[in-house]
Write a protein that holds these residues in place. Sequence first.
Motif, short mmCIF file in Angstrom:
data_model
loop_
_atom_site.label_atom_id
_atom_site.label_comp_id
_atom_site.label_asym_id
_atom_site.label_seq_id
_atom_site.Cartn_x
_atom_site.Cartn_y
_atom_site.Cartn_z
N ILE A 161 -1.75 1.68 23.09
CA ILE A 161 -1.08 0.76 22.16
C ILE A 161 -0.13 1.57 21.30
CG2 ILE A 161 -1.36 -0.87 20.27
CD1 ILE A 161 -4.02 -1.65 21.38
N LEU A 162 1.14 1.17 21.28
CA LEU A 162 2.16 1.82 20.48
C LEU A 162 2.64 0.85 19.41
CD1 LEU A 162 4.30 3.40 23.36
CD2 LEU A 162 2.34 4.39 22.17
N CYS A 163 3.20 1.40 18.34
CA CYS A 163 3.66 0.56 17.24
C CYS A 163 4.82 1.25 16.53
CB CYS A 163 2.52 0.30 16.26
SG CYS A 163 2.95 -0.77 14.86
N VAL A 164 5.77 0.43 16.06
CA VAL A 164 6.85 0.96 15.24
C VAL A 164 6.35 1.07 13.80
CG1 VAL A 164 8.70 0.10 16.72
CG2 VAL A 164 7.78 -1.36 14.93
N PRO A 165 6.89 2.00 13.00
CA PRO A 165 6.36 2.23 11.65
C PRO A 165 6.39 1.00 10.74
CG PRO A 165 7.76 4.06 12.32
CD PRO A 165 7.91 3.01 13.37
N ASN A 166 7.43 0.15 10.84
CA ASN A 166 7.53 -0.96 9.90
C ASN A 166 6.53 -2.08 10.17
OD1 ASN A 166 8.67 -1.82 12.24
ND2 ASN A 166 10.54 -2.63 11.33
N LEU A 167 5.82 -2.05 11.29
CA LEU A 167 4.80 -3.06 11.58
C LEU A 167 3.37 -2.54 11.41
CD1 LEU A 167 6.19 -4.90 14.76
CD2 LEU A 167 6.26 -5.66 12.37
N LEU A 168 3.23 -1.25 11.15
CA LEU A 168 1.90 -0.65 11.11
C LEU A 168 1.04 -1.24 9.99
CD1 LEU A 168 -0.06 1.44 12.26
CD2 LEU A 168 0.89 3.11 10.65
N ARG A 169 1.61 -1.38 8.79
CA ARG A 169 0.82 -1.92 7.67
C ARG A 169 0.42 -3.37 7.89
NH1 ARG A 169 3.59 0.36 2.06
NH2 ARG A 169 3.20 2.59 2.47
N SER A 170 1.18 -4.09 8.66
CA SER A 170 0.87 -5.51 8.90
C SER A 170 -0.27 -5.69 9.89
CB SER A 170 2.12 -6.24 9.40
OG SER A 170 3.18 -6.13 8.47
N ILE A 171 -0.40 -4.77 10.86
CA ILE A 171 -1.43 -4.94 11.88
C ILE A 171 -2.72 -4.20 11.55
CG2 ILE A 171 0.35 -5.20 13.65
CD1 ILE A 171 -0.41 -2.39 14.65
N THR A 172 -2.66 -3.22 10.65
CA THR A 172 -3.84 -2.39 10.36
C THR A 172 -5.01 -3.17 9.78
OG1 THR A 172 -2.48 -0.41 10.07
CG2 THR A 172 -4.68 -0.38 9.10
N PRO A 173 -4.82 -4.08 8.78
CA PRO A 173 -5.99 -4.77 8.21
C PRO A 173 -6.83 -5.52 9.23
CG PRO A 173 -4.06 -5.10 6.83
CD PRO A 173 -3.58 -4.44 8.09
N LYS A 174 -6.22 -6.12 10.24
CA LYS A 174 -6.97 -6.90 11.22
C LYS A 174 -7.42 -6.06 12.43
CE LYS A 174 -5.05 -11.49 10.27
NZ LYS A 174 -4.37 -12.67 10.86
N LEU A 175 -6.58 -5.12 12.85
CA LEU A 175 -6.88 -4.39 14.08
C LEU A 175 -7.60 -3.07 13.86
CD1 LEU A 175 -3.61 -4.93 16.17
CD2 LEU A 175 -5.77 -6.15 16.31
N GLY A 176 -7.64 -2.58 12.62
CA GLY A 176 -8.26 -1.28 12.37
C GLY A 176 -9.71 -1.22 12.82
N ARG A 177 -10.50 -2.25 12.47
CA ARG A 177 -11.92 -2.24 12.83
C ARG A 177 -12.13 -2.53 14.31
NH1 ARG A 177 -14.70 -5.59 7.78
NH2 ARG A 177 -14.03 -4.15 6.12
N VAL A 178 -11.18 -3.18 14.96
CA VAL A 178 -11.32 -3.53 16.37
C VAL A 178 -10.91 -2.37 17.27
CG1 VAL A 178 -10.60 -5.13 18.18
CG2 VAL A 178 -10.97 -5.97 15.85
N LEU A 179 -9.74 -1.78 16.97
CA LEU A 179 -9.20 -0.73 17.83
C LEU A 179 -9.65 0.66 17.45
CD1 LEU A 179 -5.52 -2.02 18.19
CD2 LEU A 179 -7.45 -2.43 19.71
N GLY A 180 -10.06 0.86 16.19
CA GLY A 180 -10.48 2.19 15.75
C GLY A 180 -11.62 2.77 16.56
N PRO A 181 -12.76 2.05 16.71
CA PRO A 181 -13.86 2.60 17.51
C PRO A 181 -13.50 2.85 18.97
CG PRO A 181 -14.61 0.77 16.13
CD PRO A 181 -13.11 0.80 16.04
#
Length: 285
Positions: A161-181
């Motif tokens: 999964i790749l991401c541009v910098p300006n969208l990172l803060r928008s996706i982190t709150p929801k995807l951090g716990r799902v994609l992090g592990p």
Amino acid sequence: MSLGLLSRRCCRSALQQNSLLARQFNTTSVLFARREKTIPTPTKKQLAAKARRKALKVRKHIYDSEKIPLHDAIAVLRAIEVTRPNATLELVVKTAMPKGTTIPKGRLTWPREAKPQSEERILVFAEGRQADEAKRAGAHIVGGLELVDDVIGGRHNPTTILCVPNLLRSITPKLGRVLGPKGLMPSERRGTVTEDIAGYIRRMQGSVEWKGDKTGTIRTAIAKTAWPLEDITKNFRYFLSVVKKATGNTRDLEAEAKGKGRQANPLTRVVLSSNQGPGIQIADF
């Protein structure tokens, strides 16, 4: 007469005792005052000597005496796999994983591939021109914030999964716990958060990802027993150089210049094995 004499003697003795107490109190030096202890700072030579003494006391592994050079280990495994000339040689690298270090992970392009690569499925969070460039570069799924719910729901199964910098803060709150592990969350440190999405995808072509487990153990197939000795050695040395760089065991001058130096994760054991052969610890790594 005797009573007056006795009283004078008692008064005199009492006065003498009081004078003695006063004299002792006024003249006795301070013996039990609290004194601050100064701890001497050890020199570099003393610290080095202490480290050597500590290293000598560390209990050695029971198989440390059975380490052999790489070329001898390859010869032993070839002899064991004589009836299977196309057997796979697997390398296991054990890291110490001290507190504060992350699970080792990275990408590399083998000098000679030991096994066919699995197909990558790339998902990209990008919009506008960068989204068009990602599609042309070969990304399988490209979109903006509308992809977040699909990823959480398991509708897409990307390997990267790749991401541009300006969208990172928008996706982190929801995807951090799902994609992090799962190790799929885009990260600037890993290079998966970038403005040059198309360039990253092109660099991925022909490369393969490697990663360790939670204990810091890395396993990968590096060669076939039928290969020439030079090819096996080249793959072995190249993979270890990549792992050492990723775990901080070699100096990264570029990272140090940017102030992004990382804590080292020492390599504790390197073992080479085959399909039916034993695990042999390598001495020269």
